[in-house]
Enzyme design. Structure first.
Site, PDB file in Angstrom:
ATOM      1  CG  HIS A 155      32.274  29.583 105.565  1.00  0.00           C
ATOM      2  ND1 HIS A 155      32.852  29.231 104.367  1.00  0.00           N
ATOM      3  CD2 HIS A 155      31.026  30.046 105.257  1.00  0.00           C
ATOM      4  CE1 HIS A 155      32.003  29.454 103.388  1.00  0.00           C
ATOM      5  NE2 HIS A 155      30.895  29.958 103.901  1.00  0.00           N
ATOM      6  NE  ARG A 159      27.924  33.322 102.436  1.00  0.00           N
ATOM      7  CZ  ARG A 159      28.774  33.778 103.351  1.00  0.00           C
ATOM      8  NH1 ARG A 159      29.108  35.056 103.365  1.00  0.00           N
ATOM      9  NH2 ARG A 159      29.278  32.974 104.262  1.00  0.00           N
ATOM     10  NE  ARG A 173      26.233  33.356 106.419  1.00  0.00           N
ATOM     11  CZ  ARG A 173      27.360  33.454 107.107  1.00  0.00           C
ATOM     12  NH1 ARG A 173      27.703  34.636 107.616  1.00  0.00           N
ATOM     13  NH2 ARG A 173      28.139  32.411 107.299  1.00  0.00           N
ATOM     14  CG  HIS A 194      23.229  32.024  99.562  1.00  0.00           C
ATOM     15  ND1 HIS A 194      23.459  32.717 100.733  1.00  0.00           N
ATOM     16  CD2 HIS A 194      24.067  30.942  99.604  1.00  0.00           C
ATOM     17  CE1 HIS A 194      24.387  32.093 101.449  1.00  0.00           C
ATOM     18  NE2 HIS A 194      24.758  31.013 100.788  1.00  0.00           N
ATOM     19  CE1 TYR A 241      32.288  29.480  97.109  1.00  0.00           C
ATOM     20  CE2 TYR A 241      32.693  28.879  99.388  1.00  0.00           C
ATOM     21  CZ  TYR A 241      31.908  29.481  98.436  1.00  0.00           C
ATOM     22  OH  TYR A 241      30.723  30.079  98.806  1.00  0.00           O
ATOM     23  CE  LYS A 290      24.064  29.448 109.208  1.00  0.00           C
ATOM     24  NZ  LYS A 290      24.016  28.753 107.888  1.00  0.00           N
TER      25      LYS A 290
END
Length: 381
Positions: free
Chosen positions: A321, A298, A208, A295, A330, A233
């Site tokens: 994630h 990424r 990120r 972004h 994806y 995150k």
């Protein structure tokens, strides 16, 4: 008492039915997500009724109803913002704080917490969409509003979360923008250093923007060929292995003696706040690349892994994630995986009786695919 599903209108929900101490039948609509939770609410109401009946028989004074809290949404939002600052990453806390101050408090700040109804939330949703806000933005604001009410329920300031009964805007969460090889060539051709190296690192690591800005040389382990990503995150460290391109790019970046950061400010050596700045946008214009954000580099990392047939669970771990649901964006980029899956059907013999010339080969294929240690057919057909 009983529990049943009330499908009326948009506010369909689990409803409980019970007989009160006054002998009358009461119906109460709940915000319970499951029938089990609705039953728990029913049991609570029944215990309250039983206690009230006992008090009346014994001549005890009935407990007065609890006074409604007078805290307003604006007052409690300050408490929640402090909670977010402690629990969430710096960037997330800053974004949530902006949502509260710029949108939610102006809309609900003057109201008491318990006075906000699903109707008010629907009006807010419709107004934000009509003003041009994207469904994804409005959905995030509603998620934050719901989080405020979850915490308020824990503090026993409200009984219900009004957001639970509101339909959230639908969002198409499929990744549709990532660099193709020709665009990457043009982008790198127009990008000066150190922006060019930062772009390559983003494409080959999937970091990120904030993670890349905070990256320090101590977490770039050339001997192990990995990057340790901290302050993520998800609030946990993760490991990103280096590809050859990533390894060579990091080796070429000059180190500053006055700064621990991989990408430091050329003037002060301090940490960069972001890469999505004036220079980045100018490079995009020169390269003729439109509708592309930092972004999306990424997304390029994740998309290329999916196109190469890398399992979704591995992409999830590399991107950091917290939920596989996010990584499933994806999955549509992996058509080869679907083709490989249906090829397994070719290993199953025809439904009809095989000919004598193919019996032996058919038996061998079946036993090899499904159970290599046991022959399925022990006799002749």
């Amino acid at each position: 008492g009983s529990v049943y599903w009330d499908p009326r209108g948009k506010s369909a929900c689990w409803t409980i039915r019970f007989r009160g101490a006054d002998g009358r039948v009461h119906r109460e609509r709940t915000d319970a997500k499951t029938k089990t939770l609705a039953r728990r609410l029913l049991h609570e109401r029944e215990r309250e009724v039983e206690q009230e009946v006992v008090n009346r028989r014994l001549g005890l004074p009935l407990a007065p109803p609890p006074a409604a809290p007078t805290v307003t949404f604006a007052e409690y939002a300050q408490t929640h913002e402090t909670h977010v600052t402690v629990r969430c990453a710096e960037g997330t806390a800053r974004r949530y704080g902006g949502m509260l101050r710029n949108y939610l408090i102006p809309a609900f700040g003057h109201m008491r917490l318990q006075d906000v109804t699903p109707g008010h939330v629907e009006q807010y949703t419709d107004g934000r969409l009509a003003s041009g806000a994207t469904p994804a933005t409005v959905r995030q604001e509603l998620m934050l509003l719901s989080a405020v009410y979850r915490e308020a329920r824990k503090a026993e300031l409200v009984e219900r979360n009004p957001v639970n009964l509101v339909d959230k805007p639908r969002v198409d969460n499929v990744i549709v923008r990532y660099l193709d090889p020709e665009e990457e060539t043009r982008l790198l051709a127009f990008a000066p250093e150190p922006l060019r190296s930062a772009i390559i690192v983003a494409i080959h690591s999937g970091l990120r923007e904030g993670e890349q800005c905070r990256l320090v040389w101590a977490d770039v382990r050339f001997g192990e060929r990995v990057i340790v990503v901290r302050q993520t995150k998800a609030k946990r460290d993760r490991i990103v292995p280096m590809s050859d391109t990533l390894y060579q790019t990091l080796q070429r970046i000059p180190r500053r003696l006055d700064s621990p950061y991989v990408f430091a400010s050329p003037r002060t050596g301090s940490r960069l706040d972001r890469f999505n700045n004036t220079l980045w946008r100018a490079v995009l214009r020169r390269a003729g690349i439109q509708r592309f954000r930092w972004h999306d580099l990424r997304h390029t990392f994740g998309s290329r892994l999916a196109q190469a047939g890398v399992p979704i669970i591995a992409i999830k771990d590399l991107l950091g994630h917290a939920s596989i649901t996010v990584t499933m964006r994806y999955a549509h980029l992996s058509p080869s995986n679907l083709r490989d899956a249906v090829r397994a059907l070719d290993l199953v013999p025809d439904a009809g009786i095989p000919s004598k010339s193919t019996q032996n080969s058919t038996h061998v294929v079946i036993s090899t695919v499904f159970n290599p240690e046991r022959t399925l057919y022990t006799g002749t057909q």
